[in-house]
Motif scaffolding. Structure first.
Motif, PDB file in Angstrom:
ATOM      1  N   ARG A 120      -0.854  -2.113   0.597  1.00 53.76           N
ATOM      2  CA  ARG A 120      -0.604  -3.543   0.769  1.00 53.76           C
ATOM      3  C   ARG A 120      -1.901  -4.334   0.805  1.00 53.76           C
ATOM      4  O   ARG A 120      -1.968  -5.455   0.293  1.00 53.76           O
ATOM      5  CB  ARG A 120       0.182  -3.778   2.061  1.00 53.76           C
ATOM      6  CG  ARG A 120       1.630  -3.316   1.993  1.00 53.76           C
ATOM      7  CD  ARG A 120       2.325  -3.514   3.318  1.00 53.76           C
ATOM      8  NE  ARG A 120       3.737  -3.141   3.235  1.00 53.76           N
ATOM      9  CZ  ARG A 120       4.566  -3.113   4.274  1.00 53.76           C
ATOM     10  NH1 ARG A 120       4.123  -3.429   5.484  1.00 53.76           N
ATOM     11  NH2 ARG A 120       5.833  -2.768   4.105  1.00 53.76           N
ATOM     12  N   ASN A 121      -2.927  -3.752   1.386  1.00 56.03           N
ATOM     13  CA  ASN A 121      -4.199  -4.464   1.498  1.00 56.03           C
ATOM     14  C   ASN A 121      -4.870  -4.628   0.140  1.00 56.03           C
ATOM     15  O   ASN A 121      -5.426  -5.688  -0.173  1.00 56.03           O
ATOM     16  CB  ASN A 121      -5.120  -3.718   2.461  1.00 56.03           C
ATOM     17  CG  ASN A 121      -6.397  -4.480   2.748  1.00 56.03           C
ATOM     18  OD1 ASN A 121      -6.421  -5.703   2.689  1.00 56.03           O
ATOM     19  ND2 ASN A 121      -7.460  -3.760   3.057  1.00 56.03           N
ATOM     20  N   GLU A 122      -4.814  -3.602  -0.686  1.00 51.87           N
ATOM     21  CA  GLU A 122      -5.491  -3.653  -1.982  1.00 51.87           C
ATOM     22  C   GLU A 122      -4.693  -4.405  -3.039  1.00 51.87           C
ATOM     23  O   GLU A 122      -5.270  -4.964  -3.970  1.00 51.87           O
ATOM     24  CB  GLU A 122      -5.784  -2.233  -2.467  1.00 51.87           C
ATOM     25  CG  GLU A 122      -6.796  -1.492  -1.604  1.00 51.87           C
ATOM     26  CD  GLU A 122      -7.087  -0.110  -2.135  1.00 51.87           C
ATOM     27  OE1 GLU A 122      -6.391   0.315  -3.081  1.00 51.87           O
ATOM     28  OE2 GLU A 122      -8.001   0.549  -1.604  1.00 51.87           O
ATOM     29  N   SER A 124      -2.521  -6.950  -2.395  1.00 50.96           N
ATOM     30  CA  SER A 124      -2.171  -8.318  -2.013  1.00 50.96           C
ATOM     31  C   SER A 124      -3.165  -9.345  -2.528  1.00 50.96           C
ATOM     32  O   SER A 124      -2.817 -10.490  -2.782  1.00 50.96           O
ATOM     33  CB  SER A 124      -2.060  -8.422  -0.486  1.00 50.96           C
ATOM     34  OG  SER A 124      -3.299  -8.067   0.124  1.00 50.96           O
ATOM     35  N   PRO A 128      -9.797  -7.280  -1.237  1.00 43.46           N
ATOM     36  CA  PRO A 128      -9.142  -6.717  -0.051  1.00 43.46           C
ATOM     37  C   PRO A 128     -10.064  -6.723   1.161  1.00 43.46           C
ATOM     38  O   PRO A 128     -11.286  -6.610   1.049  1.00 43.46           O
ATOM     39  CB  PRO A 128      -8.809  -5.286  -0.489  1.00 43.46           C
ATOM     40  CG  PRO A 128      -9.757  -4.989  -1.596  1.00 43.46           C
ATOM     41  CD  PRO A 128     -10.008  -6.291  -2.292  1.00 43.46           C
ATOM     42  N   LYS A 129      -9.461  -6.870   2.330  1.00 40.44           N
ATOM     43  CA  LYS A 129     -10.216  -6.888   3.571  1.00 40.44           C
ATOM     44  C   LYS A 129     -10.575  -5.468   3.999  1.00 40.44           C
ATOM     45  O   LYS A 129      -9.874  -4.516   3.700  1.00 40.44           O
ATOM     46  CB  LYS A 129      -9.401  -7.570   4.672  1.00 40.44           C
ATOM     47  CG  LYS A 129      -9.025  -9.011   4.353  1.00 40.44           C
ATOM     48  CD  LYS A 129      -8.187  -9.598   5.477  1.00 40.44           C
ATOM     49  CE  LYS A 129      -7.783 -11.029   5.155  1.00 40.44           C
ATOM     50  NZ  LYS A 129      -6.948 -11.620   6.233  1.00 40.44           N
ATOM     51  N   ILE A 132      -8.174  -3.250   9.093  1.00 38.88           N
ATOM     52  CA  ILE A 132      -6.736  -2.982   9.095  1.00 38.88           C
ATOM     53  C   ILE A 132      -6.248  -3.108  10.531  1.00 38.88           C
ATOM     54  O   ILE A 132      -6.709  -2.379  11.418  1.00 38.88           O
ATOM     55  CB  ILE A 132      -6.421  -1.575   8.547  1.00 38.88           C
ATOM     56  CG1 ILE A 132      -6.832  -1.469   7.081  1.00 38.88           C
ATOM     57  CG2 ILE A 132      -4.939  -1.264   8.691  1.00 38.88           C
ATOM     58  CD1 ILE A 132      -6.598  -0.098   6.487  1.00 38.88           C
ATOM     59  N   SER A 137       0.493  -4.175  12.777  1.00 33.59           N
ATOM     60  CA  SER A 137       1.333  -3.869  11.622  1.00 33.59           C
ATOM     61  C   SER A 137       2.488  -2.946  11.988  1.00 33.59           C
ATOM     62  O   SER A 137       3.573  -3.044  11.416  1.00 33.59           O
ATOM     63  CB  SER A 137       0.492  -3.222  10.516  1.00 33.59           C
ATOM     64  OG  SER A 137      -0.564  -4.072  10.122  1.00 33.59           O
TER      65      SER A 137
END
Length: 233
Positions: A120-122, A124, A128-129, A132, A137
């Motif tokens: 989801r991070n990569e 979105s 990416p941040k 995490i 989450s």
């Protein structure tokens, strides 16, 4: 020997009786006793074909990036975890074995959670941040504090004043030292191992008058992590 025929009035079924029976018979023309016609074979085959072609939703077809639609109610989450605790309680020999089993279950889930969060991070955004937010989450709320030990440089502490998993768990007095948050500790340990920060993570009850369910998750990093950090300075 010949027998005489009975008189119509002395007969069991006279002419009038026959007429009344025919009037009440289901084969008569009265619509009250008419039965619906059976469906033909073509109609039956047609309905079965329509049922067979109906699309059944598949869980694997869901979009992994939609986090809101995949949320689970807190009551269902608490009920499922209470069943896990009761199931484990019947198969352990002591508190240490109890916490070890909960930690192992959490570790298995943590490996899958890490994979999902990275995806989801990569996917979105283009940038990416690096951070995490694990507990936010998984449980829908962030931790109440993150502290570094002043005595040992390889220890960190995650503080949760009101853990979601233990809100509906009542620990008996004879095993009051048990911390069901060992399940959460297993999730944290799996995520750290997956991010190349191997550590030993345990959960400890640190309840007080204000927060009776307060839990401290202790993270003890391995020596290799500290050596790597020294080389990067």
């Amino acid at each position: 020997m010949a027998y005489t025929q009975p008189h119509p009035r002395q007969s069991i079924l006279s002419t009038s009786s026959h007429s009344s029976v025919e009037h009440l018979s289901p084969t008569a023309s009265s619509t009250r006793f008419s039965l619906p016609a059976a469906p033909s074979i073509h109609t039956t085959l047609g309905s079965s074909r329509q049922t067979a072609t109906r699309v059944v939703p598949n869980i694997y077809d869901r979009n992994l990036n939609k986090a809101r639609s995949s949320e689970v109610s807190a009551s269902a989450y608490a009920f499922l975890f209470s069943e896990i605790v009761q199931y484990t309680q019947k198969r352990v020999s002591g508190i240490n074995d109890f916490e070890r089993r909960l930690n192992t279950m959490g570790y298995r889930i943590g490996t899958r959670i890490l994979e999902l969060l990275i995806w989801r991070n990569e996917s979105s955004s283009k940038t990416p941040k690096r951070e995490i937010r694990l507990l936010a989450s998984v449980f829908g709320k962030a931790a109440d504090g993150l502290e570094k030990s002043s005595a040992n440089v390889d220890e960190y502490m995650i503080i949760d004043n009101d853990p979601l998993l233990e809100r509906h768990i009542s620990v008996p007095r004879d095993i009051s030292q048990l911390s069901c948050s060992s399940f959460t500790a297993g999730i944290v340990e799996a995520v750290l191992d997956g991010l190349n920060f191997p550590a030993r993570v345990t959960a400890h009850n640190t309840a007080n008058a204000q927060y009776p369910n307060k839990v401290t998750i202790l993270i003890k990093l391995e020596k290799s992590v500290l050596e790597r950090e020294e080389l990067l300075k």
